[in-house]
Design a protein around this motif. Sequence first.
Motif, mmCIF file in Angstrom:
data_model
loop_
_atom_site.group_PDB
_atom_site.id
_atom_site.type_symbol
_atom_site.label_atom_id
_atom_site.label_comp_id
_atom_site.label_asym_id
_atom_site.label_seq_id
_atom_site.Cartn_x
_atom_site.Cartn_y
_atom_site.Cartn_z
ATOM 1 N N PRO A 1 34.482 2.694 13.601
ATOM 2 C CA PRO A 1 34.226 3.967 14.275
ATOM 3 C C PRO A 1 35.250 4.166 15.399
ATOM 4 O O PRO A 1 35.764 3.189 15.956
ATOM 5 C CB PRO A 1 32.818 3.803 14.841
ATOM 6 N N GLY A 2 35.525 5.402 15.726
ATOM 7 C CA GLY A 2 36.544 5.717 16.724
ATOM 8 C C GLY A 2 36.377 4.983 18.035
ATOM 9 O O GLY A 2 37.344 4.476 18.606
ATOM 10 N N PHE A 3 35.144 4.904 18.542
ATOM 11 C CA PHE A 3 34.922 4.249 19.833
ATOM 12 C C PHE A 3 35.142 2.741 19.756
ATOM 13 O O PHE A 3 35.324 2.085 20.764
ATOM 14 C CB PHE A 3 33.517 4.539 20.368
ATOM 15 N N ALA A 4 35.141 2.170 18.552
ATOM 16 C CA ALA A 4 35.302 0.729 18.390
ATOM 17 C C ALA A 4 36.693 0.350 17.879
ATOM 18 O O ALA A 4 36.970 -0.821 17.661
ATOM 19 C CB ALA A 4 34.245 0.190 17.439
ATOM 20 N N THR A 5 37.552 1.330 17.661
ATOM 21 C CA THR A 5 38.886 1.047 17.150
ATOM 22 C C THR A 5 39.804 0.622 18.298
ATOM 23 O O THR A 5 40.034 1.397 19.226
ATOM 24 C CB THR A 5 39.493 2.286 16.457
ATOM 25 N N PRO A 6 40.322 -0.595 18.247
ATOM 26 C CA PRO A 6 41.221 -1.028 19.322
ATOM 27 C C PRO A 6 42.548 -0.273 19.265
ATOM 28 O O PRO A 6 42.985 0.145 18.194
ATOM 29 C CB PRO A 6 41.428 -2.517 19.041
#
Length: 128
Positions: A30-35
Amino acid sequence: MCDMIPSAEHWRLSLAEAQTLQHDIMGYLPGFATPRIVCDVPYVGKRWVHQVAEYDRERGISYWTKNYRTGIEAGDEAALDRRYTYYDPIHTLPESGRAWWAERNVDPVAAEKKAASSRAASVADLIV
C-alpha cells in the motif's frame, strides 16, 4: 543510498539500480507502506532517486538541483540554479564506463571537493 565516503563503496549501488529497485517495489505494498529510496546528495541533502535532474548511466554521473537555500546560501543567487554532482561506484558501471574513468585516472570525490572550494572562493570574492 550510502554517502560517497571512503571505505563505503561496497555498501553503495548505482542510481540506476536504486531506481529499478524503487520501481519494482511500487505496487506491491500500500502507498503508506511503500519505502522511498533516497540518495544523499552532497550539498543538497536527501532526494528520492527519481528526482534526479540528469543522469549519465554509462559514466555513473548524476546531476541534482535543490529547491531551497540554507542560511549559509541566503545571499547566493545561483544556489537554486546550480547542479550538484553524485557519482555511482565505479564497480557498478558497464565496462565502457569503467574504461572511461580508468582513462582519466581521476578521483571524482577529490575533484568535487576542489570544485566546491573554487566555488566558495568565488563567492567570497563577490562578498568582499
